[in-house]
Design an enzyme around this catalytic site. Structure first.
Site, mmCIF file in Angstrom:
data_model
loop_
_atom_site.group_PDB
_atom_site.id
_atom_site.type_symbol
_atom_site.label_atom_id
_atom_site.label_comp_id
_atom_site.label_asym_id
_atom_site.label_seq_id
_atom_site.Cartn_x
_atom_site.Cartn_y
_atom_site.Cartn_z
ATOM 1 N N CYS A 64 -6.445 9.249 1.294
ATOM 2 C CA CYS A 64 -7.188 8.067 0.875
ATOM 3 C C CYS A 64 -8.327 8.477 -0.049
ATOM 4 O O CYS A 64 -8.991 9.499 0.179
ATOM 5 C CB CYS A 64 -7.738 7.337 2.098
ATOM 6 S SG CYS A 64 -8.605 5.790 1.707
ATOM 7 N N HIS B 60 -1.390 0.074 3.883
ATOM 8 C CA HIS B 60 -2.592 0.901 3.728
ATOM 9 C C HIS B 60 -3.694 0.104 3.037
ATOM 10 O O HIS B 60 -4.853 0.093 3.479
ATOM 11 C CB HIS B 60 -2.237 2.151 2.914
ATOM 12 C CG HIS B 60 -3.378 3.099 2.711
ATOM 13 N ND1 HIS B 60 -3.435 4.337 3.302
ATOM 14 C CD2 HIS B 60 -4.499 2.996 1.958
ATOM 15 C CE1 HIS B 60 -4.553 4.951 2.938
ATOM 16 N NE2 HIS B 60 -5.219 4.153 2.109
ATOM 17 N N GLU B 61 -3.335 -0.586 1.937
ATOM 18 C CA GLU B 61 -4.337 -1.364 1.194
ATOM 19 C C GLU B 61 -4.760 -2.622 1.950
ATOM 20 O O GLU B 61 -5.925 -3.022 1.899
ATOM 21 C CB GLU B 61 -3.794 -1.722 -0.192
ATOM 22 C CG GLU B 61 -3.445 -0.530 -1.073
ATOM 23 C CD GLU B 61 -4.547 0.507 -1.134
ATOM 24 O OE1 GLU B 61 -5.736 0.114 -1.145
ATOM 25 O OE2 GLU B 61 -4.244 1.708 -1.153
ATOM 26 N N HIS C 113 -7.477 -1.901 4.321
ATOM 27 C CA HIS C 113 -8.795 -1.873 3.677
ATOM 28 C C HIS C 113 -9.380 -3.275 3.549
ATOM 29 O O HIS C 113 -10.492 -3.554 3.997
ATOM 30 C CB HIS C 113 -8.686 -1.282 2.264
ATOM 31 C CG HIS C 113 -8.631 0.204 2.206
ATOM 32 N ND1 HIS C 113 -9.581 1.021 2.775
ATOM 33 C CD2 HIS C 113 -7.734 1.046 1.606
ATOM 34 C CE1 HIS C 113 -9.279 2.288 2.550
ATOM 35 N NE2 HIS C 113 -8.163 2.326 1.842
#
Length: 394
Positions: free
Chosen positions: A251, A294-295, A298
């Site tokens: 990351c 993953h995004e 966030h």
């Protein structure tokens, strides 16, 4: 002799009409054998090779004389990554050459109406690496783990016109620029230090029309080709697969060569808006789902991948890692800016039982190369887990 036999066998399949032109690997290796024969001393073989190269090209032409010369004395090709999808067909490969520097390229293909793969173009990754990746001082501000804004969910875009539209476009420019120069394969608005009040905006994937982004992404993740770049506004998860898969993640917000094996759902369906406010719903699987989840972590949850790993660590593991970080933080280190393009190191892997394991010496070695800002953020997240699970004294 084995090398010569490989190319001879593949050329024999070309001449016998045995190549499966709907199989990307078969077309790729057949074109390599034809490239080698395009400089053959026998005129008939040379003409046949050139005809094949033209036949299997989008342009119907042959424009790779330099590539043909490079292949003289080459070894068996090593395919590092390959992707076949609706929007990207490509092969990343290395070939060692006795007479010239190592060939390391990415070749792009398109599909004909009949489903045959046709060569489009390629990029010389060695040249691109020398051009874009040797300088480690990347001019961008990426929030690191522990940052308050990074760990806060972003705000919805409510109006796709007027001032909010202008703000959306401004934030997108920052995301895109940071993604390209860092070589990330996805980025969320709350990762960007230049954005004080992040919108619910992510950019997922790689811009394959941008050579700098391509070579940096491939340098960060050398055995996977990620999906073409997509912009998502106000993304929401509709559904996720109950089955999980494992992948080694890194990351930008845990800057350095640190990697860990993360479990995530095998597939995910997401609904989102485009820049004009249009509604979309799409299903993602494989590496596409991995990048997307993953995004989304966030922008929806304020989570980085290390928090996923920390949630699985035992109390003792957290204490060990916390101790190593504390040792490193007090050491006098002549730190240069963390190189983003070092070969990634998988520090947190999984044993046969699926549980996370790590080597303490390896972890310390990687931590030594990471900034105090990132290490302090890791320490803070480990402390949260330790405080929650500290054994009670009776």
């Amino acid at each position: 002799m084995v090398l010569k036999k490989f190319y001879e066998n593949q050329w024999g399949r070309v001449m016998a009409g045995m190549v499966d032109h709907q199989n990307l690997e078969d077309v790729f290796t057949s074109r390599l054998s034809a490239l080698m024969n395009s400089t053959h001393g026998d005129e008939k073989i040379k003409i046949a090779a050139l005809d094949y190269l033209k036949k299997t090209s989008v342009s119907g032409q042959f424009h790779d004389e330099e590539g043909a010369m490079k292949l003289s004395g080459c070894e068996h090709p090593e395919i590092k990554a390959m992707r076949v999808s609706d929007n990207l067909n490509a092969v990343v490969y290395k070939i060692k050459n006795k007479n010239n520097p190592e060939i390391h390229e990415i070749a792009f293909f398109e599909k004909s109406k009949e489903g045959a793969f046709l060569y489009s173009h390629k990029e010389d990754l060695v040249k691109l690496y020398n051009q874009f990746c040797l300088e480690n001082n990347v001019d961008c501000k990426i929030r690191q783990i522990g940052d308050e804004v990074l760990h806060r969910a972003a705000r919805d875009v409510l109006n796709f016109s007027g001032e909010e539209r202008a703000e959306l476009e401004s934030q997108l420019k920052i995301l895109s620029r940071n993604l390209f120069v860092t070589g990330g394969v996805g980025i969320a608005a709350n990762q960007c230090g230049e954005i004080e009040n992040p919108l619910k905006l992510i950019v997922s994937g790689v811009n394959y029309n941008n050579p700098e982004h391509v070579v940096k992404a491939i340098t960060r993740y050398q055995t996977a080709l990620f999906p073409p770049m997509k912009v998502l506004v106000n993304p929401e998860i509709v559904s996720m697969d109950s089955e999980e898969t494992e992948f080694t993640e890194g990351c930008l917000s845990v800057r350095g060569s640190l990697r860990g094996v993360v479990k995530r759902p095998k597939s995910v369906t997401v609904k989102y808006r485009d820049l004009d406010g249009g509604h979309h719903e799409e299903a993602y699987a494989g590496t596409d789902a991995r990048v997307m989840l993953h995004e989304l972590d966030h922008i929806l949850n304020g989570f980085v991948y290390m928090q996923r790993l920390i949630s699985e660590f035992s109390y003792d593991q957290c204490c060990v890692l916390q101790g190593i970080i504390e040792q490193v933080l007090v050491m006098e280190r002549a730190l240069t800016p963390t190189a983003l393009f070092l070969s990634p190191i998988t520090v947190f892997s999984r044993g046969e039982d699926g549980k996370l394991v790590f080597d303490q010496a390896l972890a310390k070695n990687i931590f030594l190369s990471m900034s105090n800002e990132t290490l302090q953020g890791l320490s803070d997240k480990l402390s949260e887990k330790i405080c929650l699970h500290r054994p009670k004294i009776i």
